[in-house]
Write a protein that holds these residues in place. Structure first.
Motif, short mmCIF file in Angstrom:
data_model
loop_
_atom_site.label_atom_id
_atom_site.label_comp_id
_atom_site.label_asym_id
_atom_site.label_seq_id
_atom_site.Cartn_x
_atom_site.Cartn_y
_atom_site.Cartn_z
N MET A 1 48.53 37.23 35.32
CA MET A 1 46.34 37.21 34.90
C MET A 1 45.73 37.69 34.26
N ALA A 4 42.02 43.84 33.29
CA ALA A 4 40.76 43.79 33.17
C ALA A 4 40.06 44.63 32.78
N GLN A 347 43.15 40.52 44.65
CA GLN A 347 41.97 40.50 44.38
C GLN A 347 40.76 40.67 44.30
N SER A 350 42.37 42.57 40.38
CA SER A 350 41.69 41.64 39.71
C SER A 350 40.75 41.82 38.55
N LEU A 369 50.50 40.77 38.40
CA LEU A 369 49.30 41.64 38.25
C LEU A 369 48.63 42.21 36.58
#
Ligand SMILES: Nc1ncnc2c1ncn2[C@@H]1O[C@H](COP(=O)(O)OP(=O)(O)O)[C@@H](O)[C@H]1O
Ligand SMILES: [Mg+2]
Length: 386
Positions: A1, A4, A347, A350, A369
């Protein structure tokens, strides 16, 4: 992932420093945006660390009502600092927590007149096992939930609330003392009470109007989150349930104040008998329902967890809609959640600029993550892998 994205409208915590706070002697830790995981056995200081951030954003703790437990045993005062970065610019927040006297706050090393002047700079949303009390606990737990959102969104309400609390306390003291008042002195008593009634109605109405506004914003995101967590047909209801009938009253401060004054007048005799203020926002409640039935007393453990989580995620949405996105703190919750709730939370994480996760067991933390890991041991925090 992927990491952010921290846009110009989000704040992240770059550093925290603790002195004589809880089990910390002296600790300084640097953080980055994205996901931070704090791992360590029970009682090592994971929650204490995030509690420091919560304190700087709410002037309170999610665990205790007073400041004394925050100060390391044997120490005179605790100092909590955090560097909050917004749009590349750092702001240093600092709080000196004293047990017996007033705390002191500084922003960028300059003392501010009142501690509440630091509110609004750092916003946090915490989800923790204590949150089951949002569903199962007393009305005061739900009022606090609401007021914490209100104050983080519009810090001036910290002032309104403390004005209200002060008036309430003085009015209650007067009501209590009324038994000692001789009949001939009653007119004087009534006159004094009238002054307190007006102030109580004025501050109380401001608080009520603001809470009703917040509930209006929370209701739909809370219902949406609940539906996603528990299945589409379950509808979570979040409503303001005031201690007086306001069904025919527009939710403006003026109209609510008028209504409060009427209610106080109508119940004056009863209040004098019982020596306590019976109407006002200190007696209001947040009504939580599932398909129209009250959650409290009916909801299963799983439903209660989903409702509590939905309320926290809704508070995130309401805070994010007004200014910066808050920092999300997930304190020891993954072990409690089933895979559907975990998945939903992952979710959300993220798309959250900065999240802190604490866990006693590494395996409880979802993988993927892109997190930065820290070990917490006996009040010392160390970054993993360099
Ligand atoms: N005021 C205090 N002074 C010294 N130690 C404290 C104080 N308050 C809490 N502690 C200690 O902090 C530890 C709990 O830390 P906490 O952060 O809640 O643990 P966890 O890592 O499980 O989240 C306990 O060992 C407790 O005794
Ligand atoms: Mg903990």
């Amino acid at each position: 992932m992927s990491q952010a994205v921290v846009g110009p409208t989000s704040t992240y915590v770059r550093a925290v420093s603790l002195t004589n706070m809880r089990n910390y002697d002296n600790a300084e830790v640097s953080f980055t945006p994205g996901v931070t995981v704090l791992v360590g056995a029970n009682g090592q200081g994971k929650t204490n660390l995030v509690e420091a951030l919560i304190y700087l954003s709410t002037l309170g703790s999610h665990r205790v009502a007073t400041d004394a437990p925050l100060i390391r045993e044997g120490a005179e005062l605790a100092v909590v600092r955090a560097e909050a970065v917004r749009d590349g610019r750092p702001t240093l927040l600092e709080m000196e927590i004293h047990a017996g006297r007033a705390n002191k706050a500084r922003v960028n090393r300059t003392a501010v007149p009142r501690t509440r002047d630091i509110l609004g700079i750092l916003k946090t949303v915490v989800f923790s096992p204590e949150d089951l009390a949002l569903v199962k606990g007393d009305p005061s737990d739900r009022r606090r939930y609401l007021d914490d959102i209100l104050v983080q969104r519009q810090p001036r309400f910290a002032g309104v609330r403390s004005d209200y609390d002060r008036v309430l306390k003085q009015r209650n003291a007067l009501l209590k003392s009324s038994h000692a008042v001789r009949r001939g002195d009653r007119t004087e008593m009534d006159r004094t009470l009238q002054v307190w009634d007006d102030q109580l109605a004025e501050f109380g109405a401001e608080l009520m109007a603001a809470r009703i506004d917040i509930i209006g914003r929370l209701a739909s995101p809370a219902a949406q989150s609940y539906a996603a967590l528990a299945g589409a047909e379950a509808i979570l209801g979040v409503d303001y349930a005031p201690s007086i009938d306001i069904s025919a009253t527009p939710p403006t401060p003026e109209a609510l104040a008028e209504r409060l004054r009427e209610s106080l007048a109508a119940r004056r005799r009863e209040e004098l008998e019982r020596g306590i203020t019976l109407v006002g926002p200190h007696r209001d409640e947040v009504a939580l329902t599932l398909l129209g039935r009250p959650l409290r007393g009916y909801a299963s453990q799983g439903e209660s967890w989903s409702a509590a989580l939905a309320l926290r995620l809704a508070s995130y949405d309401v805070l994010a809609e007004h200014g910066d996105e808050p920092i999300l703190i997930l304190d020891d919750v993954f072990a409690e959640l089933d895979s559907v709730r975990r998945g939903h939370l992952v979710q959300r994480i993220s798309v959250t600029p900065q999240t802190f996760i604490t866990a006693a067991v590494e395996d409880d933390v979802p993988t993927g993550l892109g997190a930065h890991w820290f070990d917490v041991r006996q009040g010392a925090v160390s970054a993993r892998g360099g």
